[in-house]
Design an enzyme around this catalytic site. Structure first.
Site, short mmCIF file in Angstrom:
data_model
loop_
_atom_site.label_atom_id
_atom_site.label_comp_id
_atom_site.label_asym_id
_atom_site.label_seq_id
_atom_site.Cartn_x
_atom_site.Cartn_y
_atom_site.Cartn_z
CD GLU A 1 -2.65 3.60 0.78
OE1 GLU A 1 -3.87 3.63 0.57
OE2 GLU A 1 -2.13 3.95 1.87
C1 ACM Z 1 -2.60 0.15 3.86
O1 ACM Z 1 -3.72 0.01 4.38
N1 ACM Z 1 -2.28 1.27 3.24
C2 ACM Z 1 -1.62 -0.93 3.90
#
Ligand code: ACM
Length: 540
Positions: A347
């Site tokens: 992310e």
């Molecule tokens: C994640 O759940 N951001 C790896």
């Protein structure tokens, strides 16, 4: 006031109490008499993960307070395992049995733990459990296999927990031959200690919970936007300031290097490798808030206590960023006897995509320079990876496949099945639901090899169940989110695919529920499981 009237009332209450007591004595006594017969029998019908083969041989081994545990060879590791078994027997049966070396005594009705490096099929973690009328023997190639076998014995003794049976009675253990070894090398649990911080004793308790299900990896998500939880001596503000709060604005906390070492050692003794995760370049607000130099504009943001993701990034084109990363990875490597360092990489929406690709390659070099193997969430596959870099799948199959095409192995943590922070149903108070609702059957009914089209057995390193803690505040919450889903992930990781089936699993899980109730473990009473079926059967 009429005293005589008051006196009559007291008299009535007293006699009612006496009658109640008489009645309850009458009803309790026969139940107690029945208990020893019903509860002193161990069982091999409960075992999770289900073993490779179980052959009942139709007789009974009697465990009694004089039983002795023989150990061969006796050394530091095997003594610990013998002690572990002794403690398990004590806590389930109340028997305080002793243990000695194999040479010292030979007699019947005893337990033998033997390392006998001959059966290739058993590998590093496999074991053989042979129970005859006279002997209960666990054999393994390695101490680790003995330890896994001891967990099987512990589960066989579950029905005895809280037994009020007198000590003079033998525990009846059905004779059986069990051969068992894992399907996958990697069977992990992840705990996010960044969103909410958890103490050393909470983490140790988690280790105790997961060894029973033969997990062998504990991934600690140590840093995120809301907190930096591992002391780095060369950058002390990371924890002093960056670890001072958590989601919701409460007091955070962090592990000193001594604390962390204590966790690593505790896990290592129980054959669990701790995998530290330092998430970057995103999920770094706590670090950016602690050191202005890490920011492109030299200005630190505020500490963050919300639950948004994707807004922070290390400054990719600044030398000080790589001095920082080198220092952190060096210190974390020194604290890590295991071969792995997880660098997150998920992310990174606030990082330019070309910068991201170059950044991951640079960090991979740093990790390798400290002799460690890199793990990252599947986003890292956009970069050129070394073939020993491990990719953790969570959401996008195409990204995971990019890793497979580069020769990487996958840890399977599909968020729709294995994310322990997802709610069970819309009514579950704790948890999130962006990946859906995950009931016990959802967490059980999937397979790592068929989850992504095009992947085969050789591409899969194993499975891992992550527990993100935005809504998880204490150990009781941890238990509630993990149980009863986590044993399902354990079975997916350990047991052969053809040996698994939901109908049988449901019954075994219900047996575990009875044990969890007895030891006060907080778990979700899923309506998918008939938690009382044993009581119904035994009272027929
Ligand atoms: C994640 O759940 N951001 C790896």
């Amino acid at each position: 006031m009429n005293n005589k009237y008051n006196f009559r009332i007291i008299e009535y209450i007293l006699s009612a109490l006496i009658i109640l007591q008489l009645v309850s004595c009458k009803t309790v006594a026969p139940t107690d008499e029945r208990k020893p017969m019903r509860e002193l029998k161990a069982s091999f019908d409960n075992i999770i993960p289900v073993p490779v083969s179980i052959n009942p041989t139709g007789s009974i081994f009697r465990l009694n307070p004089n039983s002795i545990i023989y150990i061969e060879p006796m050394n530091y590791e095997t003594r610990f395992i013998g002690q572990y078994l002794k403690d398990q027997i004590k806590s389930t049966t109340g028997y305080g049995i002793t243990f000695l070396t194999a040479e010292a005594i030979s007699a019947d009705e005893n337990i033998r733990l033997i390392i006998d490096d001959r059966d290739e099929l058993l590998g590093q973690e496999g074991y053989e459990l042979i129970i005859t009328e006279n002997l209960l023997t666990i054999k393994a190639n390695k101490a680790e296999g003995l330890f896994r076998g001891v967990q099987t014995i512990s589960q066989m003794l579950f029905p005895l927990v809280n037994s009020s049976a007198p000590l003079s009675k033998d525990v009846l253990i059905p004779t059986v031959e069990i051969k068992d070894y894992p399907r996958f090398e990697w069977r992990g649990v992840m705990l996010d200690v960044a969103r909410h911080f958890f103490s050393v004793s909470d983490v140790k308790k988690l280790v105790d919970r997961i060894v029973l299900y033969k997990f062998n990896r504990l991934h600690l998500h140590l840093t995120d936007d809301q907190g930096w939880r591992i002391q780095i001596n060369s950058w002390p503000n990371l924890t002093i300031y960056g670890g001072s709060t958590q989601v919701g604005g409460g007091v955070g906390g962090y592990f000193t290097q001594e604390d962390y070492t204590e966790i690593v050692k505790y896990a290592e003794q129980r054959y669990i490798i701790v995998v530290p995760e330092i998430d970057m370049p995103g999920h770094t607000n706590a670090a950016l808030a602690s050191y202005p130099v890490l920011n492109c504009d030299g200005i630190s943001p505020e500490l963050y206590t919300g639950i948004k993701v994707g807004f922070s990034s290390l400054c990719i084109n600044k030398d000080s960023t790589y001095i920082f990363i080198d220092d952190v990875i060096r210190e974390v490597s020194e604290l890590t006897p295991g071969p792995y360092i997880h660098i997150g990489g998920d992310e990174a929406m606030a990082t330019d995509s070309v910068d991201y690709i170059n950044f991951i390659v640079r960090v991979q070099d740093i990790i390798q320079s400290y002799g460690k193997q890199m793990i990252g969430w599947e986003e890292i596959t956009q970069s050129r990876l070394k073939s020993n870099t491990i990719v953790q799948h969570w959401r996008k199959s195409q990204l995971a496949m990019k890793g497979v095409h580069q020769g990487s192995k996958l840890i399977m943590s599909p968020s729709t099945k294995a994310y322990m922070d997802m709610k069970y149903t819309p009514d579950t108070e704790l948890g999130l639901h962006w990946a859906g609702y995950i009931e016990v059957s959802d967490a059980y009914n999937w397979d790592p090899v068929t989850q992504i089209i095009g992947v085969s057995d050789k591409d899969i390193l194993g499975v891992e169940a992550p527990l993100w803690t935005e809504t998880v505040l204490n150990f009781s919450d941890i238990e509630f989110m993990l149980f009863p889903r986590l044993p399902g992930i354990a079975e997916i990781g350990w047991s052969q695919a053809e040996a698994r089936n939901w109908e049988g699993y449901k019954m075994r899980l219900a047996n575990h529920g009875a044990y969890w109730k007895a030891i006060g473990l907080n778990f979700y009473r899923s309506p998918e499981i008939d938690w009382d079926w044993i009581i119904k059967i035994s009272s027929k």
